[in-house]
Design a protein around this motif. Structure first.
Motif, short mmCIF file in Angstrom:
data_model
loop_
_atom_site.label_atom_id
_atom_site.label_comp_id
_atom_site.label_asym_id
_atom_site.label_seq_id
_atom_site.Cartn_x
_atom_site.Cartn_y
_atom_site.Cartn_z
N ASP A 147 -35.09 -39.17 -34.80
CA ASP A 147 -34.24 -38.02 -34.46
C ASP A 147 -33.89 -38.02 -32.98
O ASP A 147 -32.74 -37.90 -32.60
N ARG A 148 -34.94 -38.15 -32.15
CA ARG A 148 -34.73 -38.04 -30.71
C ARG A 148 -35.85 -38.73 -29.95
O ARG A 148 -37.01 -38.67 -30.34
N VAL A 149 -35.50 -39.37 -28.85
CA VAL A 149 -36.45 -39.99 -27.94
C VAL A 149 -36.27 -39.32 -26.59
O VAL A 149 -35.16 -39.29 -26.05
N VAL A 150 -37.36 -38.76 -26.06
CA VAL A 150 -37.32 -38.10 -24.76
C VAL A 150 -38.25 -38.85 -23.81
O VAL A 150 -39.44 -38.96 -24.07
N ILE A 151 -37.68 -39.36 -22.74
CA ILE A 151 -38.44 -40.08 -21.73
C ILE A 151 -38.32 -39.29 -20.44
O ILE A 151 -37.28 -39.29 -19.80
N LYS A 202 -26.66 -40.22 -26.77
CA LYS A 202 -26.88 -40.13 -28.21
C LYS A 202 -28.22 -39.50 -28.52
O LYS A 202 -28.42 -38.33 -28.28
N LYS A 203 -29.18 -40.27 -29.02
CA LYS A 203 -30.48 -39.74 -29.42
C LYS A 203 -31.55 -39.89 -28.35
O LYS A 203 -32.71 -39.59 -28.57
N VAL A 204 -31.16 -40.36 -27.17
CA VAL A 204 -32.13 -40.63 -26.10
C VAL A 204 -31.82 -39.75 -24.90
O VAL A 204 -30.69 -39.64 -24.47
N ILE A 254 -33.19 -39.37 -20.98
CA ILE A 254 -33.99 -40.05 -19.95
C ILE A 254 -33.94 -39.24 -18.67
O ILE A 254 -32.88 -38.74 -18.28
N SER A 255 -35.09 -39.14 -18.02
CA SER A 255 -35.20 -38.42 -16.77
C SER A 255 -35.73 -39.36 -15.68
O SER A 255 -36.51 -40.26 -15.97
N PRO A 256 -35.33 -39.15 -14.44
CA PRO A 256 -35.90 -39.97 -13.37
C PRO A 256 -37.35 -39.60 -13.06
O PRO A 256 -38.08 -40.39 -12.48
N ILE A 257 -37.76 -38.41 -13.48
CA ILE A 257 -39.14 -37.97 -13.27
C ILE A 257 -39.86 -38.05 -14.62
O ILE A 257 -39.59 -37.27 -15.53
N ILE A 258 -40.76 -39.02 -14.75
CA ILE A 258 -41.40 -39.27 -16.03
C ILE A 258 -42.88 -38.96 -15.93
O ILE A 258 -43.64 -39.68 -15.27
N ILE A 259 -43.27 -37.87 -16.60
CA ILE A 259 -44.68 -37.51 -16.68
C ILE A 259 -45.18 -37.75 -18.10
O ILE A 259 -46.30 -38.18 -18.31
N ASN A 260 -44.33 -37.47 -19.08
CA ASN A 260 -44.67 -37.78 -20.46
C ASN A 260 -43.42 -38.14 -21.24
O ASN A 260 -42.31 -37.98 -20.75
N CYS A 261 -43.63 -38.62 -22.47
CA CYS A 261 -42.53 -39.01 -23.35
C CYS A 261 -42.84 -38.51 -24.75
O CYS A 261 -43.98 -38.19 -25.07
N SER A 262 -41.80 -38.47 -25.58
CA SER A 262 -42.03 -38.08 -26.97
C SER A 262 -40.95 -38.69 -27.87
O SER A 262 -39.87 -39.03 -27.41
N VAL A 263 -41.32 -38.81 -29.14
CA VAL A 263 -40.40 -39.29 -30.17
C VAL A 263 -40.49 -38.33 -31.34
O VAL A 263 -41.58 -38.00 -31.79
N SER A 264 -39.35 -37.88 -31.81
CA SER A 264 -39.35 -37.08 -33.04
C SER A 264 -38.60 -37.88 -34.11
O SER A 264 -37.66 -38.59 -33.80
N PHE A 265 -39.09 -37.75 -35.33
CA PHE A 265 -38.53 -38.56 -36.41
C PHE A 265 -38.62 -37.82 -37.73
O PHE A 265 -39.39 -36.88 -37.88
N GLU A 266 -37.78 -38.26 -38.67
CA GLU A 266 -37.82 -37.75 -40.03
C GLU A 266 -38.67 -38.70 -40.85
O GLU A 266 -38.41 -39.89 -40.89
#
Length: 135
Positions: A32-36, A45-47, A49-61
């Motif tokens: 569904d979505r990738v957050v970095i 699209k589904k991604v 991205i931030s220049p400040i990366i403390i955590n990441c996550s992936v949501s999926f069906e």
């Protein structure tokens, strides 16, 4: 030195999320979505991205045919890969080694507030036992 620490953190986090994505796709799921990162997102699209990366996550069906084994591979295999990578990688990459073990162990721990992989797996186990009890 500070840049090396930050770079190592980002490498380990992104690798962790890539393993989640790999297993979701391997089992026929849909991302569904990738957050970095955390702040000031650039969205493509589904991604996000931030220049400040403390955590990441992936949501999926998830697919309806996924059993507990497939769900556990999707949720826990990134932590296993992190821990193995932390053990096997040389001391030339000390920060990657330390962060791999740290993220691997912390993602297995069932921490509700952070919704770690371990907590999500705990919820899956609870649901599986409830369904088995109702049958």
């Amino acid at each position: 030195m500070l840049l090396e620490i930050y770079k190592s953190w980002v490498i380990v986090l992104v690798l962790h999320e890539c393993i989640h994505i790999l297993f979701v796709i391997l089992f026929g799921g849909k991302i569904d979505r990738v957050v970095i990162g955390n702040f000031f997102f650039i969205k493509m699209k589904k991604v996000a991205i931030s220049p400040i990366i403390i955590n990441c996550s992936v949501s999926f069906e998830e697919r309806k045919n996924w059993n507990l084994f497939k769900k556990s591979l999707i949720l826990l295999m990134p932590a296993v890969v992190n821990i193995i990578m932390g053990i096997l990688i040389g001391y030339d990459h000390l920060f990657i080694k330390v962060f791999s073990i740290f993220i691997g162990i912390n993602s297995i721990l069932p921490i509700p507030y952070l919704e770690t992989d371990g907590y999500l797996m705990f919820k899956e186990l609870q649901q599986a036992f409830r369904e088995k009890k109702l049958k």
